[in-house]
Design an enzyme around this catalytic site. Structure first.
Site, PDB file in Angstrom:
ATOM      1  CD  GLU A 202       9.772  -9.189  13.903  1.00 27.87           C
ATOM      2  OE1 GLU A 202       8.653  -9.386  13.383  1.00 27.87           O
ATOM      3  OE2 GLU A 202      10.416 -10.068  14.472  1.00 27.87           O
ATOM      4  CG  HIS A 210       1.996 -18.084  10.286  1.00 27.07           C
ATOM      5  ND1 HIS A 210       2.550 -17.658  11.481  1.00 27.07           N
ATOM      6  CD2 HIS A 210       2.405 -19.364  10.149  1.00 27.07           C
ATOM      7  CE1 HIS A 210       3.249 -18.638  12.025  1.00 27.07           C
ATOM      8  NE2 HIS A 210       3.171 -19.690  11.237  1.00 27.07           N
ATOM      9  CE  LYS A 239       1.537 -21.001  14.294  1.00 29.68           C
ATOM     10  NZ  LYS A 239       2.652 -21.900  14.587  1.00 29.68           N
ATOM     11  CD  GLU A 277       5.952 -19.860  13.709  1.00 29.42           C
ATOM     12  OE1 GLU A 277       5.161 -20.671  14.182  1.00 29.42           O
ATOM     13  OE2 GLU A 277       6.111 -18.719  14.174  1.00 29.42           O
ATOM     14  CG  ASN A 292       7.730 -22.132  17.000  1.00 24.12           C
ATOM     15  OD1 ASN A 292       6.780 -21.877  16.288  1.00 24.12           O
ATOM     16  ND2 ASN A 292       8.127 -21.294  17.932  1.00 24.12           N
ATOM     17  NE  ARG A 294       6.910 -24.952  20.738  1.00 18.64           N
ATOM     18  CZ  ARG A 294       5.745 -24.633  20.183  1.00 18.64           C
ATOM     19  NH1 ARG A 294       4.920 -25.579  19.811  1.00 18.64           N
ATOM     20  NH2 ARG A 294       5.414 -23.374  19.980  1.00 18.64           N
TER      21      ARG A 294
HETATM   22  P1  ADP Z   1       2.447 -23.456  17.675  1.00 20.76           P
HETATM   23  O1  ADP Z   1       1.152 -23.729  17.019  1.00 20.76           O
HETATM   24  O2  ADP Z   1       3.317 -22.510  16.959  1.00 20.76           O
HETATM   25  O3  ADP Z   1       3.109 -24.708  18.087  1.00 20.76           O
HETATM   26  P2  ADP Z   1       0.904 -22.678  19.894  1.00 20.76           P
HETATM   27  O4  ADP Z   1       0.483 -21.295  20.063  1.00 20.76           O
HETATM   28  O5  ADP Z   1      -0.092 -23.639  19.464  1.00 20.76           O
HETATM   29  O6  ADP Z   1       2.169 -22.677  18.982  1.00 20.76           O
HETATM   30  O7  ADP Z   1       1.543 -23.185  21.254  1.00 20.76           O
HETATM   31  C1  ADP Z   1       1.749 -24.550  21.544  1.00 20.76           C
HETATM   32  C2  ADP Z   1       1.813 -24.712  23.015  1.00 20.76           C
HETATM   33  O8  ADP Z   1       3.017 -24.130  23.498  1.00 20.76           O
HETATM   34  C3  ADP Z   1       0.700 -23.997  23.756  1.00 20.76           C
HETATM   35  O9  ADP Z   1       0.356 -24.763  24.883  1.00 20.76           O
HETATM   36  C4  ADP Z   1       1.344 -22.649  24.119  1.00 20.76           C
HETATM   37  O10 ADP Z   1       0.727 -22.086  25.230  1.00 20.76           O
HETATM   38  C5  ADP Z   1       2.746 -23.105  24.417  1.00 20.76           C
HETATM   39  N1  ADP Z   1       3.799 -22.098  24.236  1.00 20.76           N
HETATM   40  C6  ADP Z   1       4.251 -21.616  23.074  1.00 20.76           C
HETATM   41  N2  ADP Z   1       5.290 -20.775  23.283  1.00 20.76           N
HETATM   42  C7  ADP Z   1       5.496 -20.726  24.613  1.00 20.76           C
HETATM   43  C8  ADP Z   1       6.437 -20.052  25.465  1.00 20.76           C
HETATM   44  N3  ADP Z   1       7.390 -19.257  24.995  1.00 20.76           N
HETATM   45  N4  ADP Z   1       6.348 -20.259  26.791  1.00 20.76           N
HETATM   46  C9  ADP Z   1       5.413 -21.084  27.283  1.00 20.76           C
HETATM   47  N5  ADP Z   1       4.527 -21.772  26.533  1.00 20.76           N
HETATM   48  C10 ADP Z   1       4.551 -21.590  25.226  1.00 20.76           C
HETATM   49  P1  ADP Z   2       5.133 -16.422  18.673  1.00 24.47           P
HETATM   50  O1  ADP Z   2       6.508 -16.763  19.140  1.00 24.47           O
HETATM   51  O2  ADP Z   2       4.258 -15.952  19.754  1.00 24.47           O
HETATM   52  O3  ADP Z   2       4.542 -17.507  17.821  1.00 24.47           O
HETATM   53  P2  ADP Z   2       5.674 -14.956  16.227  1.00 24.47           P
HETATM   54  O4  ADP Z   2       6.842 -14.066  16.108  1.00 24.47           O
HETATM   55  O5  ADP Z   2       5.767 -16.294  15.579  1.00 24.47           O
HETATM   56  O6  ADP Z   2       5.318 -15.128  17.757  1.00 24.47           O
HETATM   57  O7  ADP Z   2       4.364 -14.192  15.673  1.00 24.47           O
HETATM   58  C1  ADP Z   2       3.062 -14.728  15.860  1.00 24.47           C
HETATM   59  C2  ADP Z   2       2.080 -14.053  14.915  1.00 24.47           C
HETATM   60  O8  ADP Z   2       2.093 -12.618  15.103  1.00 24.47           O
HETATM   61  C3  ADP Z   2       2.362 -14.233  13.429  1.00 24.47           C
HETATM   62  O9  ADP Z   2       1.847 -15.439  12.912  1.00 24.47           O
HETATM   63  C4  ADP Z   2       1.690 -12.999  12.823  1.00 24.47           C
HETATM   64  O10 ADP Z   2       0.309 -13.197  12.706  1.00 24.47           O
HETATM   65  C5  ADP Z   2       1.956 -11.949  13.879  1.00 24.47           C
HETATM   66  N1  ADP Z   2       3.203 -11.201  13.583  1.00 24.47           N
HETATM   67  C6  ADP Z   2       4.397 -11.371  14.198  1.00 24.47           C
HETATM   68  N2  ADP Z   2       5.337 -10.524  13.704  1.00 24.47           N
HETATM   69  C7  ADP Z   2       4.723  -9.794  12.746  1.00 24.47           C
HETATM   70  C8  ADP Z   2       5.148  -8.749  11.848  1.00 24.47           C
HETATM   71  N3  ADP Z   2       6.396  -8.276  11.854  1.00 24.47           N
HETATM   72  N4  ADP Z   2       4.225  -8.239  10.984  1.00 24.47           N
HETATM   73  C9  ADP Z   2       2.958  -8.714  10.974  1.00 24.47           C
HETATM   74  N5  ADP Z   2       2.503  -9.679  11.780  1.00 24.47           N
HETATM   75  C10 ADP Z   2       3.363 -10.229  12.661  1.00 24.47           C
HETATM   76 MG    MG Z   3       5.406 -18.208  16.107  1.00 27.25          MG
END
Ligand code: ADP
Ligand code: ADP
Ligand code: MG
Length: 480
Positions: A202, A210, A239, A277, A292, A294
């Site tokens: 990307e 974000h 986060k 997101e 997401n 959930r």
């Molecule tokens: P968000 O704030 O976007 O909900 P977090 O990073 O706080 O995401 O993750 C929430 C919970 O889900 C955490 O326990 C994280 O480790 C878990 N988690 C998120 N994505 C995955 C994934 N693809 N596989 C396994 N665990 C995940």
């Molecule tokens: P996850 O499934 O682990 O939550 P995300 O795709 O939501 O992954 O990305 C998590 C974080 O990574 C974003 O909140 C941002 O800080 C960073 N990020 C992801 N993609 C980009 C991008 N194309 N450019 C800049 N930052 C990014």
């Molecule tokens: Mg994400």
């Protein structure tokens, strides 16, 4: 007999879900692994099923959880967040066993859990996004595809695990050489972490914010949003602090982002609660990132400013009820901030403090304060799970009132035993840029002084020793 709902999760998450289950007058069934035998989520449930010794593998064992649901007669399963919440096989296993899965359909989870498929669905629906590739081909062909993309768009570029999540599987690439080197490493890490070695690219949004939108959809086709959250304060793409609503731009921009989120949810046939997101650049352009499928850790900030219990709503929707409120009923009031207070040492690269006993635990309270936790005085933090102690969420009428409230709460906490993230957060909430609401995803990198604070663990050790002494002499330690 009351209907039962099984919660396929642990700790703070399980407790949050059980509260909603019990308020809806269902019985809550807990599951646990042996290292969690002293966890409060077991005590709060009507009954609890030991899945095995774990650690972690039994919480992820679909067969065992379905068996526990059948054995206890649970009609539904809530997966919480983390663990099995985004596993389409789990949702499918529930569907096949005739058990209600509290979340979207397995098809939706499967489509949206794959970032490349999700991007394709969103592109077809006209949702704005940064340029990206499909899955890179295996071997040298994939490297060549990557170099062509890099030539066209320029570095830096994000190399992402297609099935990644939780901030893992994301790499910032700055040169052809690094690209060549990192693709195979990223693949093998993705395979190990997500059981899928697909990766894609990307274009990077430089120092973005974000911003995400909470959406809720019933099975009759009504999809609404509950406003925005800003989750820009991150560490390694994960986060740390979340606020609602986002303070970026003006009301019109936020409304446009929310409408785009509703469109994105509809394009993927979304039902139940979810989050869309986005990344926002300095010129206020916004780009879809992922959905997401959930409820999220940070859902509490949205609950505080809307007054809507998202978990309660999810359960009702999963039970087949239509949404009981409309978009016009959703009013955003004030501001909310949520922080994950972990037993970690920020000055030692956030080293987890698992294995330590919480010898003193006193929490703040008062107007606009919400605590979602499971820790209690005398609790030993298991080493095998995450190190969250408690989530602090505060609500205030203005941003400055909210910031001062969260600062006061952090100052009021008394935790002895493990080191915690509290002194680090205290620095954040007293930082002039944070107070101004001026932050993006590079906040921690550009504010290294946040890690400078006096180590309090000695003080904490002293306090716990003192308490132990008083306890020994027979004086009530709680009255200290
Ligand atoms: P968000 O704030 O976007 O909900 P977090 O990073 O706080 O995401 O993750 C929430 C919970 O889900 C955490 O326990 C994280 O480790 C878990 N988690 C998120 N994505 C995955 C994934 N693809 N596989 C396994 N665990 C995940
Ligand atoms: P996850 O499934 O682990 O939550 P995300 O795709 O939501 O992954 O990305 C998590 C974080 O990574 C974003 O909140 C941002 O800080 C960073 N990020 C992801 N993609 C980009 C991008 N194309 N450019 C800049 N930052 C990014
Ligand atoms: Mg994400």
């Amino acid at each position: 007999m009351k209907k039962k709902i099984l919660v396929a999760n642990r700790g703070e998450i399980a407790i949050r879900i059980m509260r909603a289950i019990q308020e809806l007058d269902y019985e809550a069934v807990a599951v646990y692994e042996t290292p969690d035998k002293d966890s409060r989520h077991i005590r709060l449930a009507s009954e609890a099923v030991l899945l095995g010794d774990g650690p972690r593998c039994d919480y992820l064992n679909i067969e065992k959880i379905i068996k526990a649901a059948k054995h206890t007669g649970a009609c539904a399963i809530h997966p919480g967040y983390g663990f099995l919440a985004e596993n389409p096989d789990f949702a499918k296993a529930c569907e096949e066993a005739g058990i209600i899965f509290i979340g979207p359909t397995s098809k939706v989870i499967s489509d949206l859990g794959n970032k490349v498929i999700a991007r394709k669905i969103m592109a077809e629906a006209g949702i704005p996004m940064v340029p990206g590739t499909p899955n890179l081909s295996p071997g040298e062909d994939g490297v060549q595809e990557a170099l062509i993309f890099a030539k066209k768009h320029g570095y830096p570029i994000m190399l992402k695990a297609t099935c990644g999540g939780g901030g893992r599987g994301i790499r910032l690439i700055e040169s052809d050489e690094q690209m060549r080197k990192e693709i195979p490493v990223a693949r093998s890490e993705a395979k190990a972490a997500f059981n899928d070695d697909s990766v894609y690219l990307e274009k990077v949004v430089i120092n973005p914010k974000h911003v995400e939108v909470q959406i809720i959809a019933d099975k009759e086709g009504t999809t609404i949003h509950l406003g925005t959250r800003d989750c820009s304060i991150q560490r390694r793409n994960q986060k740390l602090i979340e606020i609602a609503p986002s303070m970026i731009g003006d009301k019109e921009l936020l409304e446009k982002i929310c409408q785009t989120a509703v469109k994105a949810a509809k394009a993927s046939n979304y039902t139940n609660a979810g989050t869309v997101e986005f990344l926002i650049d300095k010129d206020f352009n916004y780009y879809f990132m992922e959905i997401n499928t959930r409820v999220q850790v940070e859902h509490t900030v949205t609950e505080m400013i809307t007054g809507i219990d998202i978990v309660r709503t999810q359960i009702k929707l999963a039970m087949g009820k239509p949404l009981s409120f409309s978009q016009n009923d959703v009013q955003l009031r004030g501001h909310a901030i949520e922080m994950r207070l972990n037993a970690e040492d920020p000055q030692a690269d956030f080293m987890p403090e698992g294995g330590k006993t919480v010898s003193v635990y006193r929490s703040p309270g008062g107007y606009g304060v919400r605590l979602d936790g499971f820790v209690y005085q005398g609790y030993t933090i298991p080493q095998v799970y995450d190190s969250l102690l408690v989530k602090l969420t505060v609500h205030g009428f203005t941003w400055s009132e909210t910031v001062s409230r969260v600062r006061r709460c952090l100052q009021n906490f008394e935790i002895a035993g493990p080191k915690t993230t509290i002194p680090f957060y205290l620095n954040i909430v007293q930082d002039p840029d944070f107070i101004k609401g001026d932050f993006n995803t590079s906040f921690l990198d550009t504010h290294p002084q946040l890690f400078e604070y006096k180590e309090t663990s000695n003080e904490a050790e002293k306090l716990s020793k003192l308490i132990a002494e008083i306890h020994h002499r027979g004086t009530n330690p709680y009255a200290l």
